[in-house]
Design a protein around this motif. Structure first.
Motif, PDB file in Angstrom:
ATOM      1  N   PRO A   1       0.921  -1.310  -0.029  1.00 39.29           N
ATOM      2  CA  PRO A   1       0.015  -0.008  -0.171  1.00 39.29           C
ATOM      3  C   PRO A   1       0.921   1.303   0.061  1.00 39.29           C
ATOM      4  O   PRO A   1       0.386   2.236  -0.865  1.00 39.29           O
ATOM      5  N   LEU A   2       1.951   1.458   0.572  1.00 38.73           N
ATOM      6  CA  LEU A   2       2.690   2.352   0.745  1.00 38.73           C
ATOM      7  C   LEU A   2       3.450   2.629  -0.712  1.00 38.73           C
ATOM      8  O   LEU A   2       3.365   3.793  -1.066  1.00 38.73           O
TER       9      LEU A   2
ATOM     10  N   THR B   1       2.042   1.738  -3.553  1.00 39.64           N
ATOM     11  CA  THR B   1       1.100   2.274  -4.368  1.00 39.64           C
ATOM     12  C   THR B   1       0.583   3.706  -4.243  1.00 39.64           C
ATOM     13  O   THR B   1       0.530   4.548  -4.962  1.00 39.64           O
ATOM     14  N   SER B   2       0.513   4.160  -2.778  1.00 39.09           N
ATOM     15  CA  SER B   2       0.516   5.395  -2.520  1.00 39.09           C
ATOM     16  C   SER B   2       1.559   6.399  -3.106  1.00 39.09           C
ATOM     17  O   SER B   2       1.173   7.390  -3.521  1.00 39.09           O
TER      18      SER B   2
ATOM     19  N   VAL C   1      -8.925   4.241  -4.515  1.00 36.62           N
ATOM     20  CA  VAL C   1      -8.830   5.716  -3.879  1.00 36.62           C
ATOM     21  C   VAL C   1      -9.948   6.649  -4.154  1.00 36.62           C
ATOM     22  O   VAL C   1     -10.525   7.515  -3.645  1.00 36.62           O
TER      23      VAL C   1
ATOM     24  N   ARG D   1     -10.976   3.641   0.083  1.00 36.54           N
ATOM     25  CA  ARG D   1      -9.612   3.557   0.537  1.00 36.54           C
ATOM     26  C   ARG D   1      -8.924   4.887   0.426  1.00 36.54           C
ATOM     27  O   ARG D   1      -8.051   5.124   0.766  1.00 36.54           O
TER      28      ARG D   1
ATOM     29  N   ASP E   1      -7.600   6.036   3.591  1.00 35.89           N
ATOM     30  CA  ASP E   1      -6.199   5.361   3.913  1.00 35.89           C
ATOM     31  C   ASP E   1      -5.009   6.367   3.447  1.00 35.89           C
ATOM     32  O   ASP E   1      -3.755   6.381   4.246  1.00 35.89           O
ATOM     33  N   ILE E   2      -5.353   6.949   2.384  1.00 41.85           N
ATOM     34  CA  ILE E   2      -4.282   7.666   1.870  1.00 41.85           C
ATOM     35  C   ILE E   2      -4.231   9.279   2.096  1.00 41.85           C
ATOM     36  O   ILE E   2      -3.365   9.970   1.950  1.00 41.85           O
ATOM     37  N   ARG E   3      -5.545   9.524   2.780  1.00 38.18           N
ATOM     38  CA  ARG E   3      -5.789  11.160   3.136  1.00 38.18           C
ATOM     39  C   ARG E   3      -4.535  11.735   3.791  1.00 38.18           C
ATOM     40  O   ARG E   3      -4.014  12.694   3.328  1.00 38.18           O
TER      41      ARG E   3
ATOM     42  N   LEU F   1      -1.222  11.031   3.897  1.00 36.59           N
ATOM     43  CA  LEU F   1      -0.143  11.302   3.046  1.00 36.59           C
ATOM     44  C   LEU F   1      -0.471  12.485   2.145  1.00 36.59           C
ATOM     45  O   LEU F   1       0.338  13.160   1.714  1.00 36.59           O
ATOM     46  N   VAL F   2      -1.739  12.318   1.478  1.00 31.66           N
ATOM     47  CA  VAL F   2      -2.175  13.491   0.535  1.00 31.66           C
ATOM     48  C   VAL F   2      -2.113  14.943   1.253  1.00 31.66           C
ATOM     49  O   VAL F   2      -1.610  15.851   0.651  1.00 31.66           O
TER      50      VAL F   2
END
Length: 141
Positions: free
Chosen positions: A31-32, A34-35, A95, A110, A113-115, A117-118
């Protein structure tokens, strides 16, 4: 004989634990990775920045960036890349949710999950933008 059976069982258990740890690490890294892949492109980042503030975007809301809107051909290329590369990638990662026909995008399952980092990337981009414009936030005479 019993000692060698115990040793084999211990080795087997140890190997299983090592394999489980490696699998867990691979699952956490995917996941990281992918992010980071998702955030590697400026257009995907801009879309995600917009989704931080809005639950959904439709039609013209994911505006064409200023560096693209010089010509009709560049805008057409941008639209093609968004529809055939960037939006499908974000959708495949869950996402975003995306309706091709209506050109509507909204937060996917998802997204949360990425919020973080964004948000961090957006803060860094905003800070760089302020610093490069000569406004570093200090009150100099």
């Amino acid at each position: 004989m019993s000692k060698s059976v115990n040793e084999r069982n211990m080795n087997k258990t140890s190997n299983e634990r090592t394999e489980e740890s490696e699998n867990a690490a691979a699952i956490q890294e995917a996941p990281l990775d992918t992010s980071f892949e998702i955030l590697a492109n400026t257009y995907r980042r801009q879309l995600l920045f917009s989704l931080l503030e809005h639950d959904h975007l439709d039609g013209d809301q994911p505006h064409v960036p200023a560096d693209v809107s010089n010509t009709d051909e560049r805008e057409r290329q941008f639209s093609l890349r968004m529809r055939h590369v960037h939006l499908p990638m974000l959708s495949a990662a869950d996402v975003i949710e995306w309706n091709w026909d209506e050109n509507t995008v909204w937060r996917g399952p998802r997204f949360e999950d990425i919020r973080p980092l964004v948000q961090m990337v957006q803060e860094q981009a905003d800070e760089r933008s302020m610093n490069s414009s000569g406004n570093d936030g200090t009150n100099s005479p």
